[in-house]
Motif scaffolding. Structure first.
Motif, mmCIF file in Angstrom:
data_model
loop_
_atom_site.group_PDB
_atom_site.id
_atom_site.type_symbol
_atom_site.label_atom_id
_atom_site.label_comp_id
_atom_site.label_asym_id
_atom_site.label_seq_id
_atom_site.Cartn_x
_atom_site.Cartn_y
_atom_site.Cartn_z
ATOM 1 N N MET A 127 -2.958 -17.026 -46.361
ATOM 2 C CA MET A 127 -1.539 -17.374 -46.339
ATOM 3 C C MET A 127 -1.234 -18.354 -45.210
ATOM 4 S SD MET A 127 -0.082 -13.544 -47.089
ATOM 5 C CE MET A 127 1.663 -13.917 -47.067
ATOM 6 N N SER A 128 -1.876 -18.173 -44.068
ATOM 7 C CA SER A 128 -1.625 -19.075 -42.937
ATOM 8 C C SER A 128 -2.053 -20.500 -43.276
ATOM 9 C CB SER A 128 -2.356 -18.580 -41.688
ATOM 10 O OG SER A 128 -3.765 -18.738 -41.794
ATOM 11 N N LYS A 129 -3.138 -20.629 -44.010
ATOM 12 C CA LYS A 129 -3.577 -21.968 -44.414
ATOM 13 C C LYS A 129 -2.613 -22.566 -45.434
ATOM 14 C CE LYS A 129 -7.774 -20.965 -45.699
ATOM 15 N NZ LYS A 129 -9.163 -21.183 -46.201
ATOM 16 N N HIS A 130 -2.182 -21.739 -46.389
ATOM 17 C CA HIS A 130 -1.285 -22.229 -47.434
ATOM 18 C C HIS A 130 0.051 -22.692 -46.856
ATOM 19 C CE1 HIS A 130 0.611 -22.534 -51.376
ATOM 20 N NE2 HIS A 130 1.629 -21.827 -50.897
ATOM 21 N N HIS A 131 0.578 -21.925 -45.898
ATOM 22 C CA HIS A 131 1.887 -22.242 -45.328
ATOM 23 C C HIS A 131 1.791 -23.069 -44.047
ATOM 24 C CE1 HIS A 131 4.218 -19.715 -48.076
ATOM 25 N NE2 HIS A 131 3.248 -18.843 -47.993
ATOM 26 N N GLN A 132 0.567 -23.436 -43.668
ATOM 27 C CA GLN A 132 0.328 -24.245 -42.469
ATOM 28 C C GLN A 132 0.971 -23.608 -41.222
ATOM 29 O OE1 GLN A 132 1.692 -28.194 -43.666
ATOM 30 N NE2 GLN A 132 -0.345 -28.694 -44.447
ATOM 31 N N VAL A 133 0.657 -22.326 -41.037
ATOM 32 C CA VAL A 133 1.160 -21.557 -39.909
ATOM 33 C C VAL A 133 -0.003 -21.236 -38.977
ATOM 34 C CG1 VAL A 133 2.186 -19.352 -39.219
ATOM 35 C CG2 VAL A 133 3.058 -20.550 -41.224
ATOM 36 N N ARG A 134 0.166 -21.474 -37.700
ATOM 37 C CA ARG A 134 -0.884 -21.185 -36.714
ATOM 38 C C ARG A 134 -0.956 -19.676 -36.474
ATOM 39 N NH1 ARG A 134 -0.089 -22.167 -32.017
ATOM 40 N NH2 ARG A 134 2.143 -22.665 -32.015
ATOM 41 N N ASN A 176 14.043 -12.659 -41.948
ATOM 42 C CA ASN A 176 14.967 -12.736 -40.820
ATOM 43 C C ASN A 176 14.189 -12.465 -39.536
ATOM 44 O OD1 ASN A 176 16.918 -12.272 -38.826
ATOM 45 N ND2 ASN A 176 18.322 -11.291 -40.240
ATOM 46 N N PRO A 177 14.150 -13.388 -38.585
ATOM 47 C CA PRO A 177 13.354 -13.174 -37.364
ATOM 48 C C PRO A 177 13.774 -11.950 -36.573
ATOM 49 C CG PRO A 177 14.784 -15.091 -37.140
ATOM 50 C CD PRO A 177 14.818 -14.702 -38.579
ATOM 51 N N LEU A 178 15.025 -11.515 -36.698
ATOM 52 C CA LEU A 178 15.469 -10.334 -35.964
ATOM 53 C C LEU A 178 14.737 -9.071 -36.410
ATOM 54 C CD1 LEU A 178 19.337 -10.955 -35.815
ATOM 55 C CD2 LEU A 178 17.643 -11.335 -34.007
ATOM 56 N N THR A 179 14.255 -9.055 -37.652
ATOM 57 C CA THR A 179 13.531 -7.890 -38.163
ATOM 58 C C THR A 179 12.298 -7.591 -37.326
ATOM 59 O OG1 THR A 179 14.321 -8.253 -40.415
ATOM 60 C CG2 THR A 179 12.311 -6.948 -40.181
ATOM 61 N N ILE A 194 7.430 -19.921 -25.311
ATOM 62 C CA ILE A 194 8.534 -20.007 -26.267
ATOM 63 C C ILE A 194 8.279 -21.221 -27.145
ATOM 64 C CG2 ILE A 194 11.023 -20.101 -26.566
ATOM 65 C CD1 ILE A 194 9.942 -17.604 -25.122
ATOM 66 N N GLU A 195 7.917 -20.956 -28.388
ATOM 67 C CA GLU A 195 7.395 -22.030 -29.221
ATOM 68 C C GLU A 195 8.277 -22.316 -30.422
ATOM 69 O OE1 GLU A 195 3.524 -20.588 -30.566
ATOM 70 O OE2 GLU A 195 4.163 -18.649 -29.858
ATOM 71 N N GLU A 196 7.684 -22.939 -31.417
ATOM 72 C CA GLU A 196 8.479 -23.479 -32.514
ATOM 73 C C GLU A 196 9.142 -22.413 -33.364
ATOM 74 O OE1 GLU A 196 4.526 -22.600 -34.258
ATOM 75 O OE2 GLU A 196 5.218 -23.542 -32.419
ATOM 76 N N ILE A 197 8.717 -21.178 -33.258
ATOM 77 C CA ILE A 197 9.343 -20.135 -34.071
ATOM 78 C C ILE A 197 10.830 -20.017 -33.777
ATOM 79 C CG2 ILE A 197 8.730 -18.316 -32.436
ATOM 80 C CD1 ILE A 197 8.543 -16.406 -34.792
ATOM 81 N N ALA A 198 11.210 -20.213 -32.518
ATOM 82 C CA ALA A 198 12.628 -20.138 -32.177
ATOM 83 C C ALA A 198 13.409 -21.259 -32.865
ATOM 84 C CB ALA A 198 12.803 -20.228 -30.669
ATOM 85 N N GLN A 199 12.831 -22.434 -32.930
ATOM 86 C CA GLN A 199 13.504 -23.548 -33.584
ATOM 87 C C GLN A 199 13.613 -23.316 -35.091
ATOM 88 O OE1 GLN A 199 11.136 -26.921 -32.507
ATOM 89 N NE2 GLN A 199 11.699 -26.840 -30.339
ATOM 90 N N GLU A 200 12.516 -22.775 -35.688
ATOM 91 C CA GLU A 200 12.553 -22.480 -37.107
ATOM 92 C C GLU A 200 13.601 -21.417 -37.425
ATOM 93 O OE1 GLU A 200 8.663 -21.331 -38.233
ATOM 94 O OE2 GLU A 200 7.724 -23.193 -37.575
ATOM 95 N N GLU A 257 2.826 -14.144 -33.695
ATOM 96 C CA GLU A 257 2.082 -14.602 -34.861
ATOM 97 C C GLU A 257 2.664 -14.009 -36.151
ATOM 98 O OE1 GLU A 257 -2.595 -14.205 -35.679
ATOM 99 O OE2 GLU A 257 -2.072 -15.302 -33.862
ATOM 100 N N ILE A 258 2.985 -12.720 -36.097
ATOM 101 C CA ILE A 258 3.600 -12.043 -37.240
ATOM 102 C C ILE A 258 4.925 -12.708 -37.597
ATOM 103 C CG2 ILE A 258 4.717 -9.893 -37.976
ATOM 104 C CD1 ILE A 258 2.616 -8.415 -36.240
ATOM 105 N N ALA A 259 5.742 -12.934 -36.575
ATOM 106 C CA ALA A 259 7.056 -13.531 -36.807
ATOM 107 C C ALA A 259 6.941 -14.960 -37.332
ATOM 108 C CB ALA A 259 7.872 -13.505 -35.517
ATOM 109 N N ARG A 260 5.940 -15.675 -36.857
ATOM 110 C CA ARG A 260 5.759 -17.070 -37.286
ATOM 111 C C ARG A 260 5.505 -17.152 -38.787
ATOM 112 N NH1 ARG A 260 1.285 -18.530 -34.238
ATOM 113 N NH2 ARG A 260 2.587 -18.472 -32.375
ATOM 114 N N LEU A 261 4.618 -16.289 -39.290
ATOM 115 C CA LEU A 261 4.368 -16.293 -40.729
ATOM 116 C C LEU A 261 5.572 -15.729 -41.474
ATOM 117 C CD1 LEU A 261 2.478 -16.833 -43.088
ATOM 118 C CD2 LEU A 261 1.526 -14.532 -42.770
#
Length: 346
Positions: A293-300, A233-236, A333-339, A222-226
């Motif tokens: 922020m999750s609502k603004h950026h449309q992040v689950r 950088n997702p590696l962080t 394994i969800e959309e975060i990897a694709q993003e 969830e943290i990485a998704r937002l």
């Protein structure tokens, strides 16, 4: 010996002042409380925050912001996120454009939803915003003050500034890594407090290690998704400021956010929890900010949503966890990897 200012004299500010003093720097520790100044200068203790830990004679406390900041080679802002704008703005007249500015807060500004480096940059127009450093990572003040081995991260857009902060703090017990991803380090440091509230709540409900492990793992996603939505950088999130800080905050008796969540799980109202804590619990305000922020950026962010409902809408903690467990089936394994692949692999 470099003069370094640390604002303010809470547990984390005092622990960081101790690291700097051990490194041979002249440290001026600013506080608004006269009794705290007297105790630190006369007794070399800060008992309200760090019990009987003995502080270095290189630490001098003061009520004067000008005395603390003027002529300092570096200023470390360890104020809560809610007070960061005020403290930064008040010190602005005394600050040289060449002073290294480091902040160690883990949260967002409640109204604007801005990260702390953005808030500080707005209040300190004479500073190059690329040289503002964030210090974060798995680091309890109660362990740092007694010199337990600790490893943290300093991040700045300008590498030279991060390396200057690294040199300032590096010691035999306090290891410092640099990272250019300011957004990722700040986002992970703030959002892990939300998951720690949830972990404490789960423990307070006696739901066991299985539930907490699931909450921490899905919380990191969830943290990485937002974070990715904010161009981190997702590696962080797999590093010290992400996974490392999440683990220590969700599992340690020193964690304010875990302790607050634990009391919520035991059925105590939020107002009572905050009164009994007696110190800032960053995760509470961060939950509200992250929800917006999750609502603004449309992040689950289902964990954040449930905690928001528990904290601010009166949902029973047990019902909240049941709602999380009963969510619609999905892939791990969800959309975060694709993003992430789209943003960082070209």
């Amino acid at each position: 010996m470099k003069k370094t200012a640390v604002l303010v004299a809470g547990s984390w500010g005092t622990a960081l002042a101790s690291v700097l003093a051990d490194n041979g720097h002249e440290v001026v520790l600013w506080t608004r409380h006269p009794e705290q100044v007297h105790e630190i200068n006369a007794l070399h203790t800060n008992s309200r925050y760090l019990k009987d830990a003995v502080l270095s004679g290189n630490i001098h406390a003061t009520l004067s912001l000008e005395e603390a900041v003027r002529g300092a080679a570096a200023v470390v802002l360890a104020a809560p996120s809610s007070g960061m704008r005020e403290v930064a703005g008040n010190m602005q007249p005394f600050l040289s454009p060449h002073t290294l500015v480091i902040h160690a807060a883990k949260g967002f500004e409640a109204d604007s939803l801005k990260r702390m480096t953005s808030v500080i940059a707005e209040e300190l127009p004479q500073q190059n915003p690329d040289r503002i450093v964030v210090l974060s990572g798995p680091s309890h003040a109660e362990e740092v003050i007694v010199k337990c081995p600790t490893t943290i991260v300093v991040a700045a857009k300008q590498l030279e500034a991060a390396e200057a902060a690294q040199d300032l703090f590096m010691s035999p017990y306090f290891r410092v890594y640099t990272n250019p991803d300011v957004v990722g380090v700040e986002v992970s440091g703030a959002l892990k407090n939300i998951i720690a509230l949830g972990a404490g709540m789960s423990d307070g409900l006696q739901f066991g290690d299985n539930a907490k492990a699931a909450l921490m793992t899905r919380g990191l996603a969830e943290i990485a998704r937002l974070g990715v939505a904010l161009e981190a950088n997702p590696l962080t999130f797999a590093g010290l400021s992400g996974f490392g800080d999440l683990v220590v905050t969700c599992t340690s008796r020193h964690s304010r956010n875990w302790r607050a969540g634990y009391m919520l799980g035991q059925g105590k109202p939020l107002a009572v929890v905050l009164e009994e804590m007696g110190m800032v619990v960053e995760g509470v305000k961060t939950t509200r900010a992250a929800y917006e922020m999750s609502k603004h950026h449309q992040v689950r962010m289902p964990i954040t949503q449930v905690l928001y409902q528990v904290l601010f809408e009166g949902k029973e903690p047990k019902r909240g966890v049941e709602d999380l467990m009963g969510r619609v089936r999905t892939h791990e394994i969800e959309e975060i990897a694709q993003e992430a692949a789209g943003k960082w692999l070209g």
